[in-house]
Design a protein around this motif. Sequence first.
Motif, PDB file in Angstrom:
ATOM      1  N   VAL A  85     -68.533 -17.468 -27.014  1.00  0.00           N
ATOM      2  CA  VAL A  85     -68.000 -16.034 -26.899  1.00  0.00           C
ATOM      3  C   VAL A  85     -67.924 -15.809 -25.345  1.00  0.00           C
ATOM      4  CG1 VAL A  85     -69.180 -15.253 -29.103  1.00  0.00           C
ATOM      5  CG2 VAL A  85     -70.426 -14.840 -26.776  1.00  0.00           C
ATOM      6  N   THR A  86     -66.879 -14.899 -25.381  1.00  0.00           N
ATOM      7  CA  THR A  86     -66.620 -14.301 -23.868  1.00  0.00           C
ATOM      8  C   THR A  86     -66.889 -12.834 -24.190  1.00  0.00           C
ATOM      9  OG1 THR A  86     -64.335 -14.088 -24.242  1.00  0.00           O
ATOM     10  CG2 THR A  86     -64.916 -16.080 -23.465  1.00  0.00           C
ATOM     11  N   ASN A 118     -69.381 -15.385 -20.229  1.00  0.00           N
ATOM     12  CA  ASN A 118     -69.298 -16.180 -21.271  1.00  0.00           C
ATOM     13  C   ASN A 118     -70.664 -16.885 -21.767  1.00  0.00           C
ATOM     14  OD1 ASN A 118     -69.115 -18.989 -20.371  1.00  0.00           O
ATOM     15  ND2 ASN A 118     -67.594 -18.114 -19.185  1.00  0.00           N
ATOM     16  N   GLY A 119     -70.806 -17.350 -22.858  1.00  0.00           N
ATOM     17  CA  GLY A 119     -72.313 -18.024 -23.245  1.00  0.00           C
ATOM     18  C   GLY A 119     -71.947 -18.202 -24.672  1.00  0.00           C
ATOM     19  N   TYR A 120     -73.015 -18.220 -25.504  1.00  0.00           N
ATOM     20  CA  TYR A 120     -72.854 -18.411 -27.007  1.00  0.00           C
ATOM     21  C   TYR A 120     -73.760 -17.361 -27.685  1.00  0.00           C
ATOM     22  CZ  TYR A 120     -76.992 -21.317 -26.728  1.00  0.00           C
ATOM     23  OH  TYR A 120     -78.397 -21.610 -26.532  1.00  0.00           O
ATOM     24  N   ASP A 159     -70.403 -16.836 -35.601  1.00  0.00           N
ATOM     25  CA  ASP A 159     -71.603 -17.353 -36.317  1.00  0.00           C
ATOM     26  C   ASP A 159     -72.789 -17.662 -35.072  1.00  0.00           C
ATOM     27  OD1 ASP A 159     -70.473 -17.747 -38.707  1.00  0.00           O
ATOM     28  OD2 ASP A 159     -69.073 -19.261 -37.930  1.00  0.00           O
ATOM     29  N   ASP A 160     -73.914 -17.913 -35.568  1.00  0.00           N
ATOM     30  CA  ASP A 160     -74.824 -18.422 -34.719  1.00  0.00           C
ATOM     31  C   ASP A 160     -74.372 -19.839 -33.830  1.00  0.00           C
ATOM     32  OD1 ASP A 160     -77.439 -18.452 -33.518  1.00  0.00           O
ATOM     33  OD2 ASP A 160     -78.512 -19.307 -35.330  1.00  0.00           O
ATOM     34  N   GLN A 162     -62.791 -22.703 -29.906  1.00  0.00           N
ATOM     35  CA  GLN A 162     -62.321 -21.707 -28.945  1.00  0.00           C
ATOM     36  C   GLN A 162     -63.369 -20.506 -28.904  1.00  0.00           C
ATOM     37  OE1 GLN A 162     -60.058 -21.798 -26.483  1.00  0.00           O
ATOM     38  NE2 GLN A 162     -59.468 -23.992 -27.219  1.00  0.00           N
ATOM     39  N   PRO A 163     -63.836 -19.930 -27.743  1.00  0.00           N
ATOM     40  CA  PRO A 163     -64.614 -18.901 -27.681  1.00  0.00           C
ATOM     41  C   PRO A 163     -64.124 -17.756 -28.353  1.00  0.00           C
ATOM     42  CG  PRO A 163     -64.569 -19.878 -25.512  1.00  0.00           C
ATOM     43  CD  PRO A 163     -63.432 -20.580 -26.614  1.00  0.00           C
ATOM     44  N   VAL A 164     -64.920 -16.929 -29.081  1.00  0.00           N
ATOM     45  CA  VAL A 164     -64.556 -15.383 -29.629  1.00  0.00           C
ATOM     46  C   VAL A 164     -64.553 -14.407 -28.381  1.00  0.00           C
ATOM     47  CG1 VAL A 164     -65.295 -14.018 -31.337  1.00  0.00           C
ATOM     48  CG2 VAL A 164     -65.375 -16.300 -31.869  1.00  0.00           C
TER      49      VAL A 164
END
Length: 258
Positions: free
Chosen positions: A83-84, A151-153, A78-79, A66-68
């Motif tokens: 995330v949002t 959102n992304g990472y 973490d790498d 799940q996105p943080v």
Amino acid sequence: MIKHLNKLSVTIPIPFTKRCLRFNVLLVLIFIVMEYGLFRLGFWQLDRAEQKRQLQQNYQQLQKNQPVNLSKTNLNVDDYQPVTFQGEPISELQVYLANEPYKGRDGYHILSAVKLPGGKIVWVNRGWVAALADRRQLPEISELPERWAGNGYAYFSKGDPILFDHALLEVEENQWLIQGLDYDLLSSVLKTRKSSALPFIIRLSKESDHGFIREWTLISMPPDKHLAYAVQWFGLAATLFIILLLLTVKRKDTEYGL
């Protein structure tokens, strides 16, 4: 008389070739050094292949999580962690990351700073835009809204880039051109707010608004290519060994094998 001649036999010595090793000390020392270097390069490529394979596995595993939500207090990610975010873009700042090719064309990655509700600042990579014919000018970028959600990472630094003089240049007021993704140098444009910057950037997803071309490259070189390079280095080591044998094995003609 003839009877006695028939009983006579003549032995004719026939020379034959005997192979022997003749070592040249200097040649052998050069060979050892070169073999050591070739084997080190080969094993280094094998190690890099394993690292890339592990990175791909970690990325695939993290994408299932799940996105943080960075808008909350949890900022430990973490790498490649999805995330949002939601916050206030620092609209007066715009950073162009130079020398970013896409399908054979030169261009920039656009980095925008976003102030999160807790006061921290995160850089968001909005994607790629093409460079203008006149490189002295930067392409115009659409403005962000007062509040921006997306959102992304998370993407952490993969080592210190090689930077030259004037790697960070203010082309116009609050428009910065940076030659390499150095996080410390990037966050220096925040000035007094530099300490508030998170130690990673967000690579914006394709589904989020206010982005540009987002074809993110996970790794620059796949594991299979590292394996191919390893085979080449080991192949060179084997070839060098064969050459040494050809140079050190000499032929010597002897009689009776003596």
